[in-house]
Design a protein around this motif. Structure first.
Motif, PDB file in Angstrom:
ATOM      1  N   ARG A  94       1.042  -1.228   0.023  1.00  0.00           N
ATOM      2  CA  ARG A  94       0.314   0.170  -0.300  1.00  0.00           C
ATOM      3  C   ARG A  94       0.886   1.237  -0.056  1.00  0.00           C
ATOM      4  O   ARG A  94       0.292   2.266  -0.636  1.00  0.00           O
ATOM      5  CB  ARG A  94      -0.652   0.245   1.338  1.00  0.00           C
ATOM      6  CG  ARG A  94      -1.776   0.813   0.750  1.00  0.00           C
ATOM      7  CD  ARG A  94      -3.134   1.132   1.726  1.00  0.00           C
ATOM      8  NE  ARG A  94      -3.770   1.296   2.990  1.00  0.00           N
ATOM      9  CZ  ARG A  94      -4.708   1.623   3.670  1.00  0.00           C
ATOM     10  NH1 ARG A  94      -5.838   1.566   3.331  1.00  0.00           N
ATOM     11  NH2 ARG A  94      -4.111   1.419   4.681  1.00  0.00           N
ATOM     12  N   PHE A 149     -16.032  -6.795   6.004  1.00  0.00           N
ATOM     13  CA  PHE A 149     -14.635  -5.855   5.422  1.00  0.00           C
ATOM     14  C   PHE A 149     -14.064  -5.705   6.772  1.00  0.00           C
ATOM     15  O   PHE A 149     -13.560  -5.316   8.186  1.00  0.00           O
ATOM     16  CB  PHE A 149     -15.529  -3.871   6.557  1.00  0.00           C
ATOM     17  CG  PHE A 149     -15.095  -3.462   5.368  1.00  0.00           C
ATOM     18  CD1 PHE A 149     -16.037  -2.700   3.952  1.00  0.00           C
ATOM     19  CD2 PHE A 149     -13.669  -2.559   5.665  1.00  0.00           C
ATOM     20  CE1 PHE A 149     -15.008  -1.879   2.967  1.00  0.00           C
ATOM     21  CE2 PHE A 149     -12.956  -1.179   4.925  1.00  0.00           C
ATOM     22  CZ  PHE A 149     -13.813  -1.263   3.888  1.00  0.00           C
ATOM     23  N   ASP A 208     -16.616   5.447   5.083  1.00  0.00           N
ATOM     24  CA  ASP A 208     -16.330   6.944   4.310  1.00  0.00           C
ATOM     25  C   ASP A 208     -18.096   6.667   3.221  1.00  0.00           C
ATOM     26  O   ASP A 208     -18.142   7.783   2.477  1.00  0.00           O
ATOM     27  CB  ASP A 208     -14.991   6.393   2.253  1.00  0.00           C
ATOM     28  CG  ASP A 208     -13.753   7.120   3.138  1.00  0.00           C
ATOM     29  OD1 ASP A 208     -13.701   7.650   3.440  1.00  0.00           O
ATOM     30  OD2 ASP A 208     -13.240   6.160   2.438  1.00  0.00           O
ATOM     31  N   ASP A 267      -5.139   6.867   6.021  1.00  0.00           N
ATOM     32  CA  ASP A 267      -4.521   5.676   5.625  1.00  0.00           C
ATOM     33  C   ASP A 267      -2.763   5.997   5.987  1.00  0.00           C
ATOM     34  O   ASP A 267      -2.566   5.163   6.478  1.00  0.00           O
ATOM     35  CB  ASP A 267      -5.357   5.133   4.375  1.00  0.00           C
ATOM     36  CG  ASP A 267      -6.648   4.937   4.412  1.00  0.00           C
ATOM     37  OD1 ASP A 267      -6.961   4.284   4.977  1.00  0.00           O
ATOM     38  OD2 ASP A 267      -6.350   4.826   2.797  1.00  0.00           O
ATOM     39  N   TRP A 294     -14.507   7.311   9.412  1.00  0.00           N
ATOM     40  CA  TRP A 294     -13.913   5.938   9.006  1.00  0.00           C
ATOM     41  C   TRP A 294     -14.834   5.824   7.544  1.00  0.00           C
ATOM     42  O   TRP A 294     -14.261   4.882   6.339  1.00  0.00           O
ATOM     43  CB  TRP A 294     -13.728   5.209  10.199  1.00  0.00           C
ATOM     44  CG  TRP A 294     -13.263   4.066   9.443  1.00  0.00           C
ATOM     45  CD1 TRP A 294     -12.208   3.956   9.322  1.00  0.00           C
ATOM     46  CD2 TRP A 294     -14.085   2.600   8.843  1.00  0.00           C
ATOM     47  NE1 TRP A 294     -11.817   2.763   8.664  1.00  0.00           N
ATOM     48  CE2 TRP A 294     -12.774   1.868   8.250  1.00  0.00           C
ATOM     49  CE3 TRP A 294     -15.268   2.354   8.688  1.00  0.00           C
ATOM     50  CZ2 TRP A 294     -13.252   0.520   7.716  1.00  0.00           C
ATOM     51  CZ3 TRP A 294     -16.118   1.079   8.240  1.00  0.00           C
ATOM     52  CH2 TRP A 294     -15.260   0.023   8.118  1.00  0.00           C
ATOM     53  N   GLU A 313      -9.749  -6.511   0.771  1.00  0.00           N
ATOM     54  CA  GLU A 313     -10.534  -5.393   1.780  1.00  0.00           C
ATOM     55  C   GLU A 313     -11.959  -5.718   2.465  1.00  0.00           C
ATOM     56  O   GLU A 313     -11.728  -5.422   3.309  1.00  0.00           O
ATOM     57  CB  GLU A 313     -10.672  -4.389   0.802  1.00  0.00           C
ATOM     58  CG  GLU A 313     -11.396  -2.957   1.155  1.00  0.00           C
ATOM     59  CD  GLU A 313     -11.519  -1.928   1.104  1.00  0.00           C
ATOM     60  OE1 GLU A 313     -12.978  -2.314   0.439  1.00  0.00           O
ATOM     61  OE2 GLU A 313     -11.313  -1.057   0.303  1.00  0.00           O
ATOM     62  N   HIS A 319     -11.098  -4.324   7.844  1.00  0.00           N
ATOM     63  CA  HIS A 319     -10.164  -3.591   8.816  1.00  0.00           C
ATOM     64  C   HIS A 319     -10.920  -3.387  10.166  1.00  0.00           C
ATOM     65  O   HIS A 319     -10.375  -3.414  10.962  1.00  0.00           O
ATOM     66  CB  HIS A 319     -10.274  -1.811   7.336  1.00  0.00           C
ATOM     67  CG  HIS A 319      -9.409  -1.035   8.561  1.00  0.00           C
ATOM     68  ND1 HIS A 319      -9.510   0.116   8.163  1.00  0.00           N
ATOM     69  CD2 HIS A 319      -8.087  -1.261   9.352  1.00  0.00           C
ATOM     70  CE1 HIS A 319      -8.655   0.845   8.757  1.00  0.00           C
ATOM     71  NE2 HIS A 319      -8.119   0.000   9.028  1.00  0.00           N
ATOM     72  N   THR A 365      -5.328  -2.978   1.632  1.00  0.00           N
ATOM     73  CA  THR A 365      -5.778  -2.656   2.870  1.00  0.00           C
ATOM     74  C   THR A 365      -5.184  -1.848   4.298  1.00  0.00           C
ATOM     75  O   THR A 365      -4.585  -2.965   4.650  1.00  0.00           O
ATOM     76  CB  THR A 365      -7.265  -3.421   3.205  1.00  0.00           C
ATOM     77  OG1 THR A 365      -7.897  -3.478   4.077  1.00  0.00           O
ATOM     78  CG2 THR A 365      -6.614  -5.194   2.853  1.00  0.00           C
ATOM     79  N   GLY A 366      -5.834  -1.470   4.581  1.00  0.00           N
ATOM     80  CA  GLY A 366      -5.069  -0.939   6.238  1.00  0.00           C
ATOM     81  C   GLY A 366      -5.485  -2.369   7.203  1.00  0.00           C
ATOM     82  O   GLY A 366      -4.848  -2.430   8.151  1.00  0.00           O
ATOM     83  N   ALA A 367      -6.758  -2.506   6.633  1.00  0.00           N
ATOM     84  CA  ALA A 367      -6.808  -4.718   7.503  1.00  0.00           C
ATOM     85  C   ALA A 367      -5.129  -5.053   8.212  1.00  0.00           C
ATOM     86  O   ALA A 367      -5.220  -5.710   8.690  1.00  0.00           O
ATOM     87  CB  ALA A 367      -7.555  -5.401   7.185  1.00  0.00           C
TER      88      ALA A 367
HETATM   89  C1  G1P Z   1     -11.012   1.715   2.647  1.00  0.00           C
HETATM   90  C2  G1P Z   1     -10.175   3.338   2.560  1.00  0.00           C
HETATM   91  C3  G1P Z   1     -10.451   4.141   4.147  1.00  0.00           C
HETATM   92  C4  G1P Z   1     -11.968   3.552   4.372  1.00  0.00           C
HETATM   93  C5  G1P Z   1     -12.670   2.560   4.217  1.00  0.00           C
HETATM   94  C6  G1P Z   1     -13.896   2.571   4.289  1.00  0.00           C
HETATM   95  O1  G1P Z   1     -10.329   1.203   3.579  1.00  0.00           O
HETATM   96  O2  G1P Z   1      -8.592   2.995   2.146  1.00  0.00           O
HETATM   97  O3  G1P Z   1      -9.542   4.676   4.725  1.00  0.00           O
HETATM   98  O4  G1P Z   1     -11.904   4.141   5.970  1.00  0.00           O
HETATM   99  O5  G1P Z   1     -12.780   2.012   3.202  1.00  0.00           O
HETATM  100  O6  G1P Z   1     -14.470   3.057   4.363  1.00  0.00           O
HETATM  101  P1  G1P Z   1      -9.160   0.221   4.089  1.00  0.00           P
HETATM  102  O7  G1P Z   1      -9.604  -2.149   3.067  1.00  0.00           O
HETATM  103  O8  G1P Z   1      -7.843   0.208   2.526  1.00  0.00           O
HETATM  104  O9  G1P Z   1      -8.104   0.009   4.986  1.00  0.00           O
END
Ligand code: G1P
Length: 903
Positions: free
Chosen positions: A348, A731, A521, A370, A519, A776, A733, A790-792
């Motif tokens: 990422r 999801f 979006d 992120d 968070w 993601e 994350h 993904t930030g996860a």
């Molecule tokens: C993505 C976005 C992150 C946002 C999330 C939920 O998550 O990058 O900023 O908070 O969708 O809308 P990711 O899976 O990339 O962490």
């Protein structure tokens, strides 16, 4: 068949007949430079940034209809023509006649090897693809072996289509921009230098040359070229059965030119006679450069097979070394998945959220939240650069507590919003402290809080509600004082400001306003009256932790007073009467925003550490109490959860009415993580989440129940089909943050369930249909979506290291407090993690032959490099190793810590 088979402990894996699965793609990139993606039939694309695509940009839906792929063709005498990567009309046809060619894909960090065999054509091909570590070129090494008992006469043709322009032009003036192309052939390849570039930056002189070069493994040049699509595929032709392959077209020689056409690097090599079982090698290189004269030396460095082999080995070495955390649990496959999860934050950093097929939005770069969260993983893997990164990123904060959202290419470069009032994401101010705190814990470097940083300034003011018309480009992008000088405030001041402004920015229910979204979006349609209780909890947690940090700072540095901008003083107002009064709170915020709408006065004031701390704690306590009182939804004795939002009609979003349950995971995560939820409430939340949100096949805990309504007063998420993305998918994350929050509050079993469900779903390839890693999200059926970026992954890694293995910093000391479940040990009761801490290499081995609970009482001994360590009296963790002690350890050696559990 159809399963992921691991080849080593470094994540390298194999999958048979990968083309039988839809949507598979793999990242290939350098550390800077080219970013490519590649499919099992060598589709995909390659680019440097939004405005420089070597190959045509692809989205996920292009993968199954993207025919202008990289390719390698063989025209074989008496045996027809063969695409060695299976990207041909024939291969497609054979897949459905039961005569499918055998194919195997092997891959590891930033490399892919595809092996295909065709009995009909008598050939086996191994095509190795990678991008050089410096990102200068994408390399394709094709090795062909005659698998028959007779010699084969054949003509090889290597192909890399050249798009050579901005992604904007994929529909915007696609044809017109091809008229800009200036194409030429040299001894070894095809070069495309557009005369101009037409993109978002306007019409500019172009300086970039795109190239496709090639040679035999011995360094011999191609015999001829088909540099335009027209010449290559022919009239009425197709990339799946190109005319230059079907017929013996002579092609262009070196030194020829073409203009105004779609380009392709199609390189025809001399006809050869391949003896039975003999292997021959061809090399194809693709890239782009702003210095045309560099193409020859660059490509000459990879003209021989031996050179390419060396570059390939370097790629393997480089990326394997980067992924410097290794887990050993009872399950080697899971350990290999964890390797990929560890690699994902690196991906990422390189790709942002824009440059892989599912990520077909944005123009590169990462969003604010992120950026900060990806630092968490960096702090575990490569902390050396993080200090400066944190300091530079604080430079994006405005004095109204919001921040720049357009982030430039260079670290600390933020782009001013010149035109409109852009969105304010109300969660943005939450994340910097989370990262800063983790940094301080890991390093003990409290001094970072004293670093002086400017504030960001642009047209936006008053938290996205107004324009500062006194601002223009000449003012510059840094906040100034009345005296005209740039104002610098400490990191501590920045983060206080972010969290305090949020405190006062409340809606009708005295919860923080949602603004453009939080968070999630996709909660983006409640600008006026929306409120996010979820992040009100989160900020309450921050206020408490900031106070804790300041107390430590006071202890460690004996600094009892801090300097802050004078205007900020009013934000420390206190008292229940104020807290309970929405109007009064907003009044304070408005007064503050008015004061600093254009310039700061430049005056500062001194505040006592103790005063700040008690004020923050009072605020935090009030917030948490308020949420507990007002937002708790008690379903029955066993179940309950927090309402996390108010919509634009000021109605609570979650609840349980007439048997219809509306529950959102985010609301629970931050209530738990911040300490707002009591242990009893956590138990009830877990019961409810298990009943209403848990779906094992799809990865565990969904983001929300099905509201069955398109809530135009809350967000676009309700327009998404249920079970997809932000509307009720699992999801990753948020599911990982749920786990993290549970671990932090001592609910390890429940946390483990969330982590395990995510991993199990990914590892179930027949269902997830994705290469190793965490997606993601999982769709309704459990297919992994939006691979890699993904930030996860950062949070998964963080939770594994600091919670499950319990290895973390406390003011720079290394503490170990594991929270394993018995099944996380192997059959002999061992578990192990290798990582870097404070610049030293550690191999931390847990031995628990009786598989007892990992409580401190069950620790029998702790050894570091065979020396006995005494557990710290009274502490909750098993081990605490002082930073001074770590400092004197040998940096070259790996230090083994052994922890033995037993009854
Ligand atoms: C993505 C976005 C992150 C946002 C999330 C939920 O998550 O990058 O900023 O908070 O969708 O809308 P990711 O899976 O990339 O962490």
């Amino acid at each position: 068949m159809g399963k992921i088979e691991f080849l080593d402990q470094q994540g390298s894996f194999r999958v048979y007949q990968p083309e039988d699965y839809s949507g598979l793609y793999f990242p290939l990139a350098g550390d800077g430079g080219l970013k490519s993606c590649i499919t099992p039939t060598l589709g995909g694309d390659s680019k440097r940034d939004q405005n420089h695509f070597l190959m045509e940009p692809v989205s996920i839906e292009n993968l199954h209809n993207n025919k202008n792929t990289r390719n390698f063709w063989c025209r074989i005498k008496n045996r027809g023509y063969w695409s060695a990567c299976g990207s041909s009309a024939e291969a497609e046809f054979l897949r459905f006649t039961g005569e499918q060619e055998k194919s195997v894909l092997e891959a590891g960090f930033m490399w892919q090897k595809l092996t295909r065999t065709s009995a009909v054509h008598g050939l086996k091909a191994e095509i190795t693809s990678f991008v050089t570590v410096d990102g200068a070129m994408e390399v394709m090494m094709t090795e062909l072996t005659n698998i028959t008992e007779e010699p084969l006469e054949m003509t090889p043709i290597a192909v890399m289509p050249v798009y050579g322009r901005s992604a904007d032009n994929i529909r915007d003036h696609r044809h017109v921009t091809s008229l800009l192309h200036r194409i030429c052939t040299t001894d070894y390849g095809v070069e495309v230098t557009p005369a101009m570039s037409f993109d978002e930056r306007g019409h500019q002189k172009n300086h970039t040359t795109y190239f496709v070069y090639g040679s035999t493994g011995e360094g011999e040049a191609p015999a001829a070229f088909y540099p335009t699509v027209g010449e290559f595929i022919g009239e009425g032709g197709s990339y799946l059965i190109p005319e230059a392959v079907r017929t013996e077209k002579p092609g262009a020689v070196a030194g020829s030119k073409a203009e105004g056409k779609e380009a392709v690097g199609a390189l025809k090599f001399a006809e050869i006679l391949l003896k039975p079982h003999e292997t021959v090698c061809y090399l194809t290189l693709g890239g782009m450069t702003d210095e045309r004269s560099q193409i020859e030396p660059l490509t000459a460095s990879l003209r021989q097979r031996s050179q390419v082999k060396e570059a390939y080995d370097e790629v393997k070495r480089y990326w394997t070394k980067k992924v410097n955390i290794t887990f050993k649990t009872g399950n080697p496959d899971a350990d290999n998945y964890l390797k990929w999860i560890t690699f994902q934050p690196i991906l990422r950093r390189i790709y942002g959220c824009s440059f892989l097929p599912y990520h077909d939005y944005g123009k590169g770069g990462r969003g604010w939240r992120d950026l900060w969260q990806d630092c968490l993983a960096l702090l575990l893997m490569d902390p050396s650069a993080v200090r400066q990164m944190i300091i530079d990123n604080y430079g994006g904060v405005r004095v109204d507590g919001t921040n720049a959202t357009i982030i430039g290419n260079a670290q600390g470069e933020f782009i001013a919003d010149r035109n409109h009032i852009t969105r304010v994401w109300m969660d943005h101010a939450f994340w910097p402290f989370v990262t800063t705190k983790f940094y301080i814990d890991q390093t003990g470097d409290l001094e970072i809080l004293f670093e002086k940083v400017p504030y960001f300034k642009d047209l936006q003011s008053k938290r996205g509600t107004d324009h500062d018309t006194g601002w223009d480009e000449t003012y510059g992008k840094c906040q100034r004082t009345e005296g005209g000088v740039v104002y610098f405030g400490s990191v501590l001041e920045h983060l206080l400001l972010q969290n305090l402004c949020a405190f006062y920015d409340v809606g009708a229910h005295n919860e923080m306003r949602l603004h453009g979204a939080d968070w999630n979006d996709a909660l983006d349609m409640a600008w006026e009256n929306g409120e996010s209780v979820a992040f009100t909890s989160a900020y309450a947690g921050n206020l408490k932790e900031i106070a804790h940090c300041i107390r430590l700072l006071e202890q460690e540095t004996s600094c009892k007073r801090f300097e802050i901008a004078e205007e900020m003083g009013m934000l420390f107002a206190g008292g229940r009467e104020l807290y309970e009064n929405v109007e009064k709170k907003r009044g304070i915020l408005d007064a503050y925003l008015e004061k600093c709408a254009h310039n700061l006065s430049g005056q500062t004031m001194i505040v006592k550490a103790e005063q700040i701390c008690s004020n923050l704690e009072e605020k935090a306590d009030w917030l948490m109490e308020h949420i507990r009182m007002q937002e708790w939804i008690a379903e029955d004795e066993a179940r309950g959860w927090f309402n996390g939002y108010y919509d634009d009609h000021k109605n609570p979003v979650e609840g349980c009415k007439d048997g219809k349950v509306r529950m959102m995971l985010t609301s629970q995560v931050f209530a738990i993580m911040s300490g707002t939820a009591t242990p009893d409430q956590i138990r009830k939340i877990c019961q409810s989440a298990d009943k209403y949100l848990y779906d094992e096949k799809a990865g565990g805990y969904r983001l929300n129940t099905d509201f069955g309504e398109e809530k135009m007063d809350l967000g676009r998420m309700f327009g998404f089909a249920y079970g997809e993305k932000e509307n009720g998918a699992v999801f990753s994350h948020m599911a990982v943050m749920y786990a993290n929050a549970l671990y932090r509050r001592g609910f390890a079993r429940e946390g483990n369930k969330a982590l395990q469900a995510l991993l199990n779903a990914a590892m179930n390839f027949d269902n997830s249909r994705m290469y190793p890693g965490l997606p993601e999200y999982y769709d309704l059926s459990g297919r992994g979506m939006y691979a890699y970026l993904t930030g996860a992954a950062s949070w998964y890694l963080l939770t594994m290291v600091t919670e499950v293995f319990g290895v973390k910093g406390v003011m720079g000391d290394l503490v170990i407090a594991p929270a394993f479940m018995p099944e996380q040990f192997d059959a002999q009761g061992n578990a192990e993690v290798k990582l870097i801490f404070a610049g030293k290499k550690f191999d931390i081995r847990f031995s628990n032959p009786e598989k007892c609970e990992c409580k401190k009482e069950w620790i029998k001994s702790v050894l570091c490099d065979e020396k006995q360590l005494e557990p710290e009296a009274g502490a909750a963790y098993a081990v605490r190793i002082k930073k001074e002690w770590i400092k004197q350890l040998d940096a070259e050696k790996e230090h083994v810590i052994k922890i033995l559990f037993g009854r």
